[in-house]
Each structure stands twice: as C-alpha cells, then as structure tokens.
Design an enzyme around this catalytic site. Structure first.
Site, short mmCIF file in Angstrom:
data_model
loop_
_atom_site.label_atom_id
_atom_site.label_comp_id
_atom_site.label_asym_id
_atom_site.label_seq_id
_atom_site.Cartn_x
_atom_site.Cartn_y
_atom_site.Cartn_z
N ASP A 15 0.84 -1.19 0.00
CA ASP A 15 0.00 0.00 0.00
C ASP A 15 0.89 1.25 0.00
O ASP A 15 1.88 1.32 0.72
CB ASP A 15 -0.93 0.01 1.22
CG ASP A 15 -2.10 0.97 1.05
OD1 ASP A 15 -3.24 0.50 0.92
OD2 ASP A 15 -1.86 2.20 1.06
N ILE A 16 0.52 2.23 -0.80
CA ILE A 16 1.32 3.45 -0.93
C ILE A 16 1.26 4.30 0.35
O ILE A 16 2.14 5.12 0.59
CB ILE A 16 0.82 4.26 -2.16
CG1 ILE A 16 1.91 5.17 -2.69
CG2 ILE A 16 -0.45 5.05 -1.84
CD1 ILE A 16 1.60 5.75 -4.07
N ASN A 39 -12.90 -3.35 2.23
CA ASN A 39 -13.86 -2.25 2.27
C ASN A 39 -14.77 -2.38 1.05
O ASN A 39 -14.31 -2.69 -0.04
CB ASN A 39 -13.12 -0.91 2.24
CG ASN A 39 -12.26 -0.70 3.47
OD1 ASN A 39 -12.63 -1.11 4.57
ND2 ASN A 39 -11.11 -0.08 3.31
N GLY A 62 -15.99 2.61 3.04
CA GLY A 62 -14.67 3.21 3.00
C GLY A 62 -13.83 2.81 1.81
O GLY A 62 -12.62 3.05 1.79
N GLN A 63 -14.47 2.20 0.80
CA GLN A 63 -13.70 1.80 -0.39
C GLN A 63 -13.42 3.02 -1.26
O GLN A 63 -14.33 3.79 -1.59
CB GLN A 63 -14.51 0.76 -1.20
CG GLN A 63 -13.73 0.17 -2.36
CD GLN A 63 -14.49 -0.94 -3.07
OE1 GLN A 63 -15.65 -1.22 -2.76
NE2 GLN A 63 -13.85 -1.57 -4.04
N HIS A 110 -10.01 -5.60 -3.54
CA HIS A 110 -8.70 -5.85 -2.93
C HIS A 110 -8.88 -6.15 -1.47
O HIS A 110 -9.81 -5.66 -0.82
CB HIS A 110 -7.77 -4.64 -3.12
CG HIS A 110 -8.36 -3.33 -2.68
ND1 HIS A 110 -9.27 -2.65 -3.44
CD2 HIS A 110 -8.19 -2.61 -1.55
CE1 HIS A 110 -9.63 -1.54 -2.81
NE2 HIS A 110 -8.99 -1.49 -1.65
N LEU A 111 -7.99 -6.97 -0.96
CA LEU A 111 -7.96 -7.30 0.46
C LEU A 111 -6.76 -6.61 1.07
O LEU A 111 -5.63 -6.74 0.58
CB LEU A 111 -7.84 -8.82 0.65
CG LEU A 111 -9.05 -9.63 0.20
CD1 LEU A 111 -8.72 -11.12 0.20
CD2 LEU A 111 -10.24 -9.36 1.10
N HIS A 112 -7.00 -5.86 2.14
CA HIS A 112 -5.90 -5.27 2.89
C HIS A 112 -5.37 -6.34 3.85
O HIS A 112 -6.15 -6.93 4.60
CB HIS A 112 -6.38 -4.09 3.74
CG HIS A 112 -6.91 -2.92 2.96
ND1 HIS A 112 -6.17 -1.77 2.78
CD2 HIS A 112 -8.10 -2.71 2.34
CE1 HIS A 112 -6.90 -0.90 2.08
NE2 HIS A 112 -8.07 -1.45 1.79
P1 5GP Z 1 -9.69 1.18 -0.13
O1 5GP Z 1 -9.81 2.54 0.50
O2 5GP Z 1 -10.34 1.19 -1.51
O3 5GP Z 1 -10.13 0.05 0.71
O4 5GP Z 1 -8.14 0.95 -0.33
C1 5GP Z 1 -7.40 1.54 -1.34
C2 5GP Z 1 -5.96 1.53 -0.89
O5 5GP Z 1 -5.16 1.77 -2.01
C3 5GP Z 1 -5.64 2.62 0.14
O6 5GP Z 1 -5.15 2.00 1.33
C4 5GP Z 1 -4.61 3.47 -0.55
O7 5GP Z 1 -3.57 3.90 0.31
C5 5GP Z 1 -4.07 2.55 -1.63
N1 5GP Z 1 -3.62 3.22 -2.82
C6 5GP Z 1 -4.20 4.27 -3.44
N2 5GP Z 1 -3.51 4.61 -4.54
C7 5GP Z 1 -2.45 3.76 -4.60
C8 5GP Z 1 -1.36 3.63 -5.53
O8 5GP Z 1 -1.23 4.35 -6.50
N3 5GP Z 1 -0.46 2.64 -5.27
C9 5GP Z 1 -0.58 1.82 -4.18
N4 5GP Z 1 0.37 0.89 -4.02
N5 5GP Z 1 -1.60 1.92 -3.30
C10 5GP Z 1 -2.52 2.88 -3.51
#
Ligand code: 5GP
Ligand code: ZN
Length: 114
Positions: free
Chosen positions: A30-31, A87, A93-94, A100-102
């Site tokens: 995750d970034i 999410n 919170g998505q 994707h799975l965190h």
């Molecule tokens: P969500 O909020 O949809 O459950 O998770 C999306 C995740 O993607 C967030 O934790 C966010 O930090 C990560 N993310 C967003 N943009 C990028 C990116 O460009 N590269 C990577 N590696 N992660 C990203």
C-alpha cells in the site's frame, strides 16, 4: 478497465511495489501503509468489490485467501496475528473500485475500526 488505478497497476502501466504476482492475482504494498505490513491482494480481473463476487468467482476468491495466508507467513505476521479487510462501497470506506484485500500486521490492531 483503463480508468481503474488497480487495473493499471496490474498491467504495469502504473508503478507499484509488487510483493508477488500470480496467474490470477497480485499483491502490492500500500502506498500509504497503516501498519508495518500493509499489503493489498487483488485479482488481475476487474471486479468492483467483494459484493460483486458471484459463484463463478469461488475459485478466485479461494486463491486470494491462499495468497493472503502466504503473504502473512512471508511477512512474518501469521504467528502473532493480523487483519484482513475488504472495504465495500463508499460507506464501507472503499476508495478504489477494484476488489482488494488489505493485509495489515506488525502492530496491535484495535476494534472497532473507524
Ligand atoms: P480502499 O480505501 O479502496 O479500501 O483501499 C485503497 C488503498 O489503495 C488505500 O489504502 C490506498 O492507500 C491505496 N492506494 C491508493 N492509490 C495507490 C497507488 O497508486 N499505489 C498503491 N500501491 N496503493 C494505492
Ligand atoms: Zn480494475
């Protein structure tokens, strides 16, 4: 889907730190990590969220969970415990609409999540 960030990452058109790549799934760091280990496990196929999964995806879903387990072992968080989060939708919170799975670990998680 060319307007999907994670499709672009899966296709290597947008850079990311890959943990592993499999036939049907990939894992990236995750970034904006929320824990010492914060890996995102996702299918190569564009599926909007966990809510869009159908019985045809059962094998893929199982493969994603197997990959989560392997990453937890490789990252050395399996023994102490870790968190797997999906999410779903805006109220969930998505922020990226590609399933994707965190995988979060390396610190004590709290409950309830915000
Ligand atoms: P969500 O909020 O949809 O459950 O998770 C999306 C995740 O993607 C967030 O934790 C966010 O930090 C990560 N993310 C967003 N943009 C990028 C990116 O460009 N590269 C990577 N590696 N992660 C990203
Ligand atoms: Zn996508």
């Amino acid at each position: 889907m060319s307007d999907c960030l994670f499709c672009e990452i899966v296709a290597h058109r947008v850079p990311a730190s890959f943990v592993t790549e499999e036939e049907h799934a990939v894992a990236i760091r995750d970034i904006n990590p929320q824990a010492p280990t914060h890996v995102l496990v996702m299918p190569r196929e564009h599926i909007t969220s966990a809510d869009a999964l159908t019985p045809e995806h059962d094998e893929l879903w199982a493969a994603l969970l197997r990959l989560v387990q392997r990453i937890a072992r490789d990252e050395d968080i399996a023994g102490r415990g870790y968190r797997v989060v999906a999410n779903v939708g805006s109220m969930g919170g998505q922020t990226v609409d590609h399933l994707h799975l965190h995988v979060l670990g390396g610190r004590q998680m709290t409950w309830p999540p915000g």
